[in-house]
Design a protein around this motif. Sequence first.
Motif, PDB file in Angstrom:
ATOM      1  N   GLY A   1      -9.339   0.273  -3.219  1.00 59.33           N
ATOM      2  CA  GLY A   1      -8.581   1.034  -4.197  1.00 59.33           C
ATOM      3  C   GLY A   1      -7.266   1.542  -3.657  1.00 59.33           C
ATOM      4  O   GLY A   1      -6.280   1.653  -4.376  1.00 59.33           O
ATOM      5  N   LEU A   2      -7.216   1.848  -2.345  1.00 56.86           N
ATOM      6  CA  LEU A   2      -6.019   2.420  -1.768  1.00 56.86           C
ATOM      7  C   LEU A   2      -4.935   1.397  -1.519  1.00 56.86           C
ATOM      8  O   LEU A   2      -3.747   1.673  -1.677  1.00 56.86           O
ATOM      9  N   LEU A   3      -5.316   0.220  -1.087  1.00 56.15           N
ATOM     10  CA  LEU A   3      -4.340  -0.711  -0.543  1.00 56.15           C
ATOM     11  C   LEU A   3      -4.126  -1.968  -1.361  1.00 56.15           C
ATOM     12  O   LEU A   3      -3.275  -2.763  -1.033  1.00 56.15           O
ATOM     13  N   SER A   4      -4.899  -2.177  -2.406  1.00 59.45           N
ATOM     14  CA  SER A   4      -4.671  -3.371  -3.211  1.00 59.45           C
ATOM     15  C   SER A   4      -3.608  -3.089  -4.256  1.00 59.45           C
ATOM     16  O   SER A   4      -3.354  -1.968  -4.623  1.00 59.45           O
TER      17      SER A   4
ATOM     18  N   GLN B   1      -4.382  -5.697   5.039  1.00 62.85           N
ATOM     19  CA  GLN B   1      -3.265  -6.632   4.978  1.00 62.85           C
ATOM     20  C   GLN B   1      -3.273  -7.389   3.660  1.00 62.85           C
ATOM     21  O   GLN B   1      -3.741  -8.508   3.558  1.00 62.85           O
ATOM     22  N   ALA B   2      -2.717  -6.746   2.652  1.00 62.42           N
ATOM     23  CA  ALA B   2      -2.655  -7.384   1.347  1.00 62.42           C
ATOM     24  C   ALA B   2      -1.664  -8.527   1.383  1.00 62.42           C
ATOM     25  O   ALA B   2      -0.706  -8.519   2.118  1.00 62.42           O
ATOM     26  N   ALA B   3      -1.895  -9.529   0.551  1.00 63.87           N
ATOM     27  CA  ALA B   3      -0.984 -10.668   0.481  1.00 63.87           C
ATOM     28  C   ALA B   3      -0.710 -10.985  -0.970  1.00 63.87           C
ATOM     29  O   ALA B   3      -1.609 -11.124  -1.761  1.00 63.87           O
TER      30      ALA B   3
ATOM     31  N   LEU C   1       0.832  -2.074   3.484  1.00 65.40           N
ATOM     32  CA  LEU C   1       0.900  -0.916   4.364  1.00 65.40           C
ATOM     33  C   LEU C   1       2.207  -0.164   4.162  1.00 65.40           C
ATOM     34  O   LEU C   1       2.254   1.070   4.245  1.00 65.40           O
ATOM     35  N   LEU C   2       3.277  -0.901   3.880  1.00 69.52           N
ATOM     36  CA  LEU C   2       4.554  -0.268   3.560  1.00 69.52           C
ATOM     37  C   LEU C   2       4.392   0.619   2.331  1.00 69.52           C
ATOM     38  O   LEU C   2       4.830   1.776   2.308  1.00 69.52           O
ATOM     39  N   HIS C   3       3.747   0.077   1.303  1.00 67.25           N
ATOM     40  CA  HIS C   3       3.492   0.835   0.074  1.00 67.25           C
ATOM     41  C   HIS C   3       2.681   2.093   0.387  1.00 67.25           C
ATOM     42  O   HIS C   3       2.962   3.179  -0.149  1.00 67.25           O
ATOM     43  N   THR C   4       1.709   1.989   1.271  1.00 67.10           N
ATOM     44  CA  THR C   4       0.861   3.127   1.614  1.00 67.10           C
ATOM     45  C   THR C   4       1.637   4.201   2.359  1.00 67.10           C
ATOM     46  O   THR C   4       1.554   5.390   2.041  1.00 67.10           O
TER      47      THR C   4
ATOM     48  N   ALA D   1      -2.605  -3.656  10.153  1.00 68.51           N
ATOM     49  CA  ALA D   1      -1.197  -3.621  10.539  1.00 68.51           C
ATOM     50  C   ALA D   1      -0.825  -4.899  11.282  1.00 68.51           C
ATOM     51  O   ALA D   1      -1.629  -5.471  12.010  1.00 68.51           O
ATOM     52  N   VAL D   2       0.397  -5.344  11.086  1.00 66.78           N
ATOM     53  CA  VAL D   2       0.977  -6.439  11.875  1.00 66.78           C
ATOM     54  C   VAL D   2       2.310  -5.939  12.396  1.00 66.78           C
ATOM     55  O   VAL D   2       3.077  -5.316  11.665  1.00 66.78           O
ATOM     56  N   GLY D   3       2.588  -6.207  13.666  1.00 65.24           N
ATOM     57  CA  GLY D   3       3.752  -5.596  14.293  1.00 65.24           C
ATOM     58  C   GLY D   3       3.337  -4.251  14.857  1.00 65.24           C
ATOM     59  O   GLY D   3       2.188  -4.039  15.244  1.00 65.24           O
TER      60      GLY D   3
END
Length: 439
Positions: free
Chosen positions: A10-13, A49-51, A155-158, A305-307
């Motif tokens: 729910g948080l990250l999609s 890591q949403a895509a 993650l940027l959105h979060t 996270a990536v980076g």
Amino acid sequence: MSGLNRELEGLLSGEGEACGADGCGPVGGVQDGAAWGGAVQGGAANTGQAAAAGAKPARPILPGATIGVLGGGQLGRMLAHAGSRMGYRFVALDPTPDAPCGQTAEQIVAGYADRDAARELARRSDVITYEFENVDADVAAMLEAESYVPQGSALLHTTQHRLREKRAIEAAGARVAPYAEIASFADLQEAAERLGLPAVLKTATGGYDGKGQWVLRVTEELAPAWDEASRAGTELVLEKFIDFEREISVIAARRPSGEIRTFPPAENIHVRNILHLSIVPARVPDAVIAEAERLAVSIAETLGAVGLIAVEMFVAKDGTLFVNELAPRPHNSGHYTMEACRTSQFEQHIRAICDLPLGDTSLLSPVVMGNILGEHVQPLLDWMQARDPEADRLGVTPKIHLYGKAEAKTGRKMGHVNVLAADTAAALAWINESTIWRV
């Protein structure tokens, strides 16, 4: 699906995505013949890591390729310095002509919300990263769908929203300061009574270096703070003030294939809500260092996270750690790594987004990083023109980094100094005796 994964779903999609134990992705779950979801390390699923539809699967990006950078500030500049030594080319998108990164790389001069300019960045790049988290998340999502953005946009959105960020941190099993969402003055009154004062009222979006924050110590301060904060036009959050002993941060790097490394924690000292010093090794017990590194790894794994991801924490007097903020990018408190570690945070970020083996993060020397603000530039330039007998006496080596910004404004970050020494006491003594920070 575990309770943790359901919460993160729910948080990250995002709209049009489905998330589960194997990660997040477009409904249908497969693109280019590859199942969505990143690597799993230590039993933690890469749920964050949403895509977006059309995003490209992870792949190594080798030297000779061009790295596109959303943002042309000092972090992009230092990324370009590190990456160009490895053989990469760079192009940045930034609205300011001759931006710091634009002085060391090609630059597209346009706003962050300019989709045509973003597509031009994608056309000229093999991989895209961002150097600060206030880039337009919708543009980042578009680029994720149409080009290769291994950090993704989820993650940027979060991290662009304090409430989403806090809930994600809690879902990753870390503590945050007690908080409440504030939508009215009545909410503020109720939360202040329930959480207790002192507390900090913050805007949920925007704000940095103390901007968008109001410290509330007595009830009489609630109404004036509400009047000012409510004009910001964004959601608000009230956080209980933590009576902390230290502030520390840990920077973790994660590559798409799952490898994670952390840098030694930095102890951070702020002046007027702006980072002044980062001290490494941090002056905290070994058990606190180990727990801080464990939390950073857990957050990087769980949020996919990536980076780089910087995890800022408060150390309470009993050693309890509270996560304050996340930054999915190179971080000011990691600048010490440029000379003091075997691999700098900037080289590590390049390695991570390009899915190359991560570098050794061992500390080579004790170090104190001091920020250079606008008011410190002239004293620094004066200091640079003569030999410094105090540096010789104390056995310290100051290493200067200036960012090439056009105007030295008071409170504006213009550069930093990494003071290498046999121990942090010597570095701190030199900083205290120096005329650079006495303005």
